[in-house]
Motif scaffolding. Structure first.
Motif, PDB file in Angstrom:
ATOM      1  N   LEU A   1      40.848  34.274  51.099  1.00 47.22           N
ATOM      2  CA  LEU A   1      42.192  34.815  51.141  1.00 47.22           C
ATOM      3  C   LEU A   1      42.152  36.187  50.485  1.00 47.22           C
ATOM      4  CD1 LEU A   1      42.599  31.730  51.496  1.00 47.22           C
ATOM      5  CD2 LEU A   1      44.738  31.994  50.290  1.00 47.22           C
TER       6      LEU A   1
ATOM      7  N   GLU B   1      44.129  39.595  48.871  1.00 47.44           N
ATOM      8  CA  GLU B   1      45.386  40.052  48.297  1.00 47.44           C
ATOM      9  C   GLU B   1      46.148  40.899  49.312  1.00 47.44           C
ATOM     10  OE1 GLU B   1      45.475  41.826  44.379  1.00 47.44           O
ATOM     11  OE2 GLU B   1      43.759  40.623  43.783  1.00 47.44           O
TER      12      GLU B   1
ATOM     13  N   ASP C   1      47.745  39.843  52.005  1.00 52.54           N
ATOM     14  CA  ASP C   1      47.941  39.220  53.311  1.00 52.54           C
ATOM     15  C   ASP C   1      49.287  38.500  53.339  1.00 52.54           C
ATOM     16  OD1 ASP C   1      45.736  40.033  54.689  1.00 52.54           O
ATOM     17  OD2 ASP C   1      44.612  38.180  54.446  1.00 52.54           O
TER      18      ASP C   1
ATOM     19  N   TYR D   1      49.070  35.033  48.428  1.00 54.45           N
ATOM     20  CA  TYR D   1      48.149  36.167  48.508  1.00 54.45           C
ATOM     21  C   TYR D   1      48.443  37.238  47.452  1.00 54.45           C
ATOM     22  CZ  TYR D   1      47.507  34.164  53.174  1.00 54.45           C
ATOM     23  OH  TYR D   1      47.278  33.321  54.237  1.00 54.45           O
TER      24      TYR D   1
ATOM     25  N   THR E   1      44.259  37.564  43.095  1.00 56.35           N
ATOM     26  CA  THR E   1      43.006  36.834  43.229  1.00 56.35           C
ATOM     27  C   THR E   1      42.938  35.761  42.143  1.00 56.35           C
ATOM     28  OG1 THR E   1      41.935  38.820  44.052  1.00 56.35           O
ATOM     29  CG2 THR E   1      40.504  37.064  43.247  1.00 56.35           C
TER      30      THR E   1
END
Length: 109
Positions: free
Chosen positions: A28, A30, A32, A95, A98
């Motif tokens: 994933l 950041e 998004d 998102y 992290t």
């Protein structure tokens, strides 16, 4: 920022077997947004299980932080069901930063 679905992750769960922890086969990023949908195919002894209309599908996304001043949070998302597949698209808040996370998807009839 990505506003289109880019990954569909399909998992098969046999309701007659113990539930096991699954690991997402993707990263994933950041920033998004709705970039991942998780589809869970429900079966019983290998045969599809029909999910009745009105079934609740909810996802519980919890971030796990290693920093002492940051709080963990749990985000609740609503999914959907069609046939024998429960689906959940990850929300923008998944998102934001992290971190390690856990995601529980609950299907309630």
């Amino acid at each position: 920022m990505n506003d289109t679905l880019s990954n569909v992750l399909l998992y098969r769960v046999d309701l007659n077997k113990p539930i096991k922890k699954k690991f997402l086969d993707t990263l994933l990023a950041e920033g998004d947004h709705k970039a991942h949908r998780i589809d869970i195919e429900l079966v019983r002894n290998g045969a599809p299980v029909s999910i009745p209309s009105g079934t609740g599908v909810y996802g519980y996304f919890t971030n796990h932080t290693s920093k002492p001043n940051e709080e963990e949070f749990t985000l609740v998302m609503k999914g959907s069901a069609d046939g024998n597949v429960a689906s959940l698209t990850l929300d923008r808040a998944c998102y934001v930063k992290t971190c390690q996370f856990s995601l529980i998807i609950k299907v309630t009839v």
